[in-house]
Design a protein around this motif. Structure first.
Motif, PDB file in Angstrom:
ATOM      1  N   UNK A   1       0.978  -1.293   0.043  1.00 38.22           N
ATOM      2  CA  UNK A   1      -0.003  -0.175  -0.191  1.00 38.22           C
ATOM      3  C   UNK A   1       0.946   1.323   0.027  1.00 38.22           C
ATOM      4  N   UNK A   2       0.417   2.330  -0.574  1.00 35.81           N
ATOM      5  CA  UNK A   2       1.093   3.702  -0.634  1.00 35.81           C
ATOM      6  C   UNK A   2       0.652   4.589   0.239  1.00 35.81           C
ATOM      7  N   UNK A   3       1.564   5.189   1.084  1.00 35.05           N
ATOM      8  CA  UNK A   3       1.195   6.264   2.122  1.00 35.05           C
ATOM      9  C   UNK A   3       0.937   5.738   3.172  1.00 35.05           C
ATOM     10  N   UNK A   4       0.387   6.465   4.423  1.00 33.16           N
ATOM     11  CA  UNK A   4       0.128   6.061   5.768  1.00 33.16           C
ATOM     12  C   UNK A   4      -0.996   5.149   5.417  1.00 33.16           C
ATOM     13  N   UNK A   5      -0.983   4.050   6.503  1.00 34.20           N
ATOM     14  CA  UNK A   5      -2.094   3.168   6.709  1.00 34.20           C
ATOM     15  C   UNK A   5      -3.272   3.641   7.519  1.00 34.20           C
ATOM     16  N   UNK A   6      -4.409   3.509   7.185  1.00 30.93           N
ATOM     17  CA  UNK A   6      -5.614   4.135   7.768  1.00 30.93           C
ATOM     18  C   UNK A   6      -5.775   3.040   8.786  1.00 30.93           C
ATOM     19  N   UNK A   7      -5.366   3.235  10.223  1.00 28.75           N
ATOM     20  CA  UNK A   7      -5.664   2.370  11.225  1.00 28.75           C
ATOM     21  C   UNK A   7      -6.610   2.859  12.024  1.00 28.75           C
ATOM     22  N   UNK A   8      -6.841   2.467  13.414  1.00 31.14           N
ATOM     23  CA  UNK A   8      -7.767   2.643  14.315  1.00 31.14           C
ATOM     24  C   UNK A   8      -7.422   4.110  14.844  1.00 31.14           C
ATOM     25  N   UNK A   9      -6.191   4.575  14.928  1.00 31.29           N
ATOM     26  CA  UNK A   9      -5.986   6.181  15.490  1.00 31.29           C
ATOM     27  C   UNK A   9      -6.323   6.768  14.247  1.00 31.29           C
ATOM     28  N   UNK A  10      -6.205   6.548  13.057  1.00 33.16           N
ATOM     29  CA  UNK A  10      -6.337   7.449  11.887  1.00 33.16           C
ATOM     30  C   UNK A  10      -8.124   7.609  11.806  1.00 33.16           C
ATOM     31  N   UNK A  11      -8.726   6.510  11.909  1.00 35.80           N
ATOM     32  CA  UNK A  11      -9.941   6.731  11.850  1.00 35.80           C
ATOM     33  C   UNK A  11     -10.716   7.810  12.866  1.00 35.80           C
ATOM     34  N   UNK A  12     -10.175   7.460  13.929  1.00 34.67           N
ATOM     35  CA  UNK A  12     -10.619   8.412  15.020  1.00 34.67           C
ATOM     36  C   UNK A  12     -10.188   9.962  14.532  1.00 34.67           C
ATOM     37  N   UNK A  13      -9.076  10.062  14.047  1.00 34.86           N
ATOM     38  CA  UNK A  13      -8.776  11.426  13.534  1.00 34.86           C
ATOM     39  C   UNK A  13      -9.551  11.840  12.490  1.00 34.86           C
ATOM     40  N   UNK A  14     -10.059  11.198  11.625  1.00 34.73           N
ATOM     41  CA  UNK A  14     -10.808  11.650  10.649  1.00 34.73           C
ATOM     42  C   UNK A  14     -12.250  12.186  10.933  1.00 34.73           C
ATOM     43  N   UNK A  15     -12.459  11.714  12.177  1.00 29.99           N
ATOM     44  CA  UNK A  15     -13.914  11.993  12.717  1.00 29.99           C
ATOM     45  C   UNK A  15     -13.925  13.449  13.304  1.00 29.99           C
ATOM     46  N   UNK A  16     -12.548  13.790  13.891  1.00 28.10           N
ATOM     47  CA  UNK A  16     -12.402  15.074  14.434  1.00 28.10           C
ATOM     48  C   UNK A  16     -12.081  16.146  13.130  1.00 28.10           C
ATOM     49  N   UNK A  17     -11.147  15.559  12.107  1.00 28.10           N
ATOM     50  CA  UNK A  17     -10.943  16.414  10.844  1.00 28.10           C
ATOM     51  C   UNK A  17     -12.230  17.051  10.315  1.00 28.10           C
ATOM     52  N   UNK A  18     -13.347  15.756  10.038  1.00 29.48           N
ATOM     53  CA  UNK A  18     -14.651  16.357   9.418  1.00 29.48           C
ATOM     54  C   UNK A  18     -15.468  17.169  10.379  1.00 29.48           C
ATOM     55  N   UNK A  19     -15.601  16.916  11.523  1.00 24.43           N
ATOM     56  CA  UNK A  19     -16.596  17.887  12.413  1.00 24.43           C
ATOM     57  C   UNK A  19     -15.790  19.117  12.615  1.00 24.43           C
ATOM     58  N   UNK A  20     -14.761  19.123  12.543  1.00 26.44           N
ATOM     59  CA  UNK A  20     -14.084  20.654  12.707  1.00 26.44           C
ATOM     60  C   UNK A  20     -14.331  21.407  11.098  1.00 26.44           C
ATOM     61  N   UNK A  21     -13.995  20.433  10.174  1.00 23.47           N
ATOM     62  CA  UNK A  21     -14.301  21.080   8.863  1.00 23.47           C
ATOM     63  C   UNK A  21     -15.518  21.559   8.544  1.00 23.47           C
ATOM     64  N   UNK A  22     -16.523  20.881   9.140  1.00 20.75           N
ATOM     65  CA  UNK A  22     -17.991  21.190   8.972  1.00 20.75           C
ATOM     66  C   UNK A  22     -18.570  21.933  10.009  1.00 20.75           C
ATOM     67  N   UNK A  23     -17.653  22.464  11.098  1.00 21.33           N
ATOM     68  CA  UNK A  23     -18.179  23.215  12.296  1.00 21.33           C
ATOM     69  C   UNK A  23     -19.389  22.627  12.885  1.00 21.33           C
TER      70      UNK A  23
END
Length: 350
Positions: A273-295
């Protein structure tokens, strides 16, 4: 009404889904021997009534109040067994929701040990094939929110890597590693590297073949469509692959898809696979990134998954939902959906 004469009746048969529930709790008393409800709640063919003068005042400390949600087809006998086995006391009926041609009944309840009651409720629901949830401050459907879902075995009925492996002739070896990872018995990143390595040399065409026949989980389109009608954002965070996550993102008009990218050279998978692996930590970060993005208010966030690598994301959300999940996930989730489609989530929201 004596309980033994009505245990076979459903909530819908006793209390019409169209019954008006005011802001105040409506009287609903269920014991081991009988059921009493407030005058005017019963259906015409269920002549159970409670004299208004004898209805006790319902007073519950807001800090202690919880909501028990059950679907309308739940029988009175099942409800009585559920509250007894889970050590829950019903204080009153607070709301009836009618969503996706199905009703759900929300009761305000109290219990001495919410964590223990939640686990007992999950066990009872799984055993008796009903859906139920014990909630506190559930997100509201009527306010903008965010749902982030796992992909494999959650938004779709299969594990894509297992499907690719089957076409590549290494299905059994990969499926065994997948199962260990989902149960939390093997580090996810380690398991992904092992499984992808076995795909080395497989033609890129197998990805298109899997995507063409990919089965969506029942209730997925209804869930996404309904949430979007209420200004919710919906995204996928997957330990699977971008080829399929992007396909679903386009198909369902999602607000984002995060997954791992398979390396392909000269039309063949390299086993990496290329790039960073989407693991449990990245999944949780995704939730925060999106909630911040959409306020979006964190109290309006929901995460759903079925495997151990979804737990961090689920714990990071205001509401973590286990969908037909492994025992480890079922044990730790806020609520679970075990027998219905994904759209059951609509009834767990206020």
């Amino acid at each position: 009404m004596p309980l033994d004469s009505i245990t076979h009746l459903t909530l819908e048969q006793c209390i019409s889904p169209s019954a008006t529930i005011n802001k105040n709790l409506r009287f609903f008393q269920l014991t081991n021997t009988d059921l009493k409800v407030e005058t005017g709640l019963c259906t015409a063919d269920f002549p159970l009534q409670q004299n208004k003068e004898t209805i006790p005042q319902i007073s519950v400390d807001p800090q202690e109040a919880l909501e028990l949600v059950v679907l309308g087809q739940t029988s009175i006998g099942q409800l009585q067994g559920l509250v007894t086995d889970s050590n829950i006391k019903i204080n009153g009926l607070s709301r009836i929701n009618n969503r996706n041609q199905q009703s759900s009944y929300r009761f305000q309840v109290t219990c001495q040990n919410p964590g223990q009651s939640r686990q007992l409720l999950a066990q009872f629901s799984l055993k008796h094939k009903i859906e139920a949830a014990l909630l506190k401050d559930a997100p509201s459907l009527s306010k903008p929110g965010l749902l982030v879902m796992d992909m494999d075995s959650t938004t779709i009925e299969v594990e894509c890597i297992d499907e690719i492996a089957a076409l590549a002739g290494v299905g059994q070896q990969v499926a065994e590693v997948t199962e260990l990872a989902m149960q939390g018995k093997l580090d996810f990143t380690q398991s992904l590297v092992q499984r992808v390595a076995r795909l080395r040399g497989a033609p890129e065409s197998v990805l298109a073949e899997v995507a063409r026949d990919i089965p969506l989980m029942p209730g997925l389109k209804i869930l996404v469509g309904t949430l979007k009608q209420h200004q919710w954002r919906v995204a996928i965070a997957s330990g699977g692959f971008t080829y399929f996550a992007d396909h679903l993102c386009q198909l369902l008009e999602l607000d984002g898809a995060f997954a791992n990218e398979l390396e392909i050279i000269d039309g063949k998978l390299t086993g990496k696979v290329t790039g960073d692996i989407v693991d449990a930590k990245v999944k949780a970060q995704t939730l925060k990134i999106l909630s911040d993005k959409f306020a979006l208010d964190h109290r309006q966030t929901v995460a759903m998954g079925d495997g151990a690598n979804d737990l961090v994301m689920m714990n990071s959300a205001a509401l973590g939902v286990a969908f037909k999940a492994k025992p480890l996930v079922l044990e730790q989730a806020d609520v679970s959906i075990n027998h219905s489609g994904l759209d059951c989530l609509l009834h767990y929201l206020k």
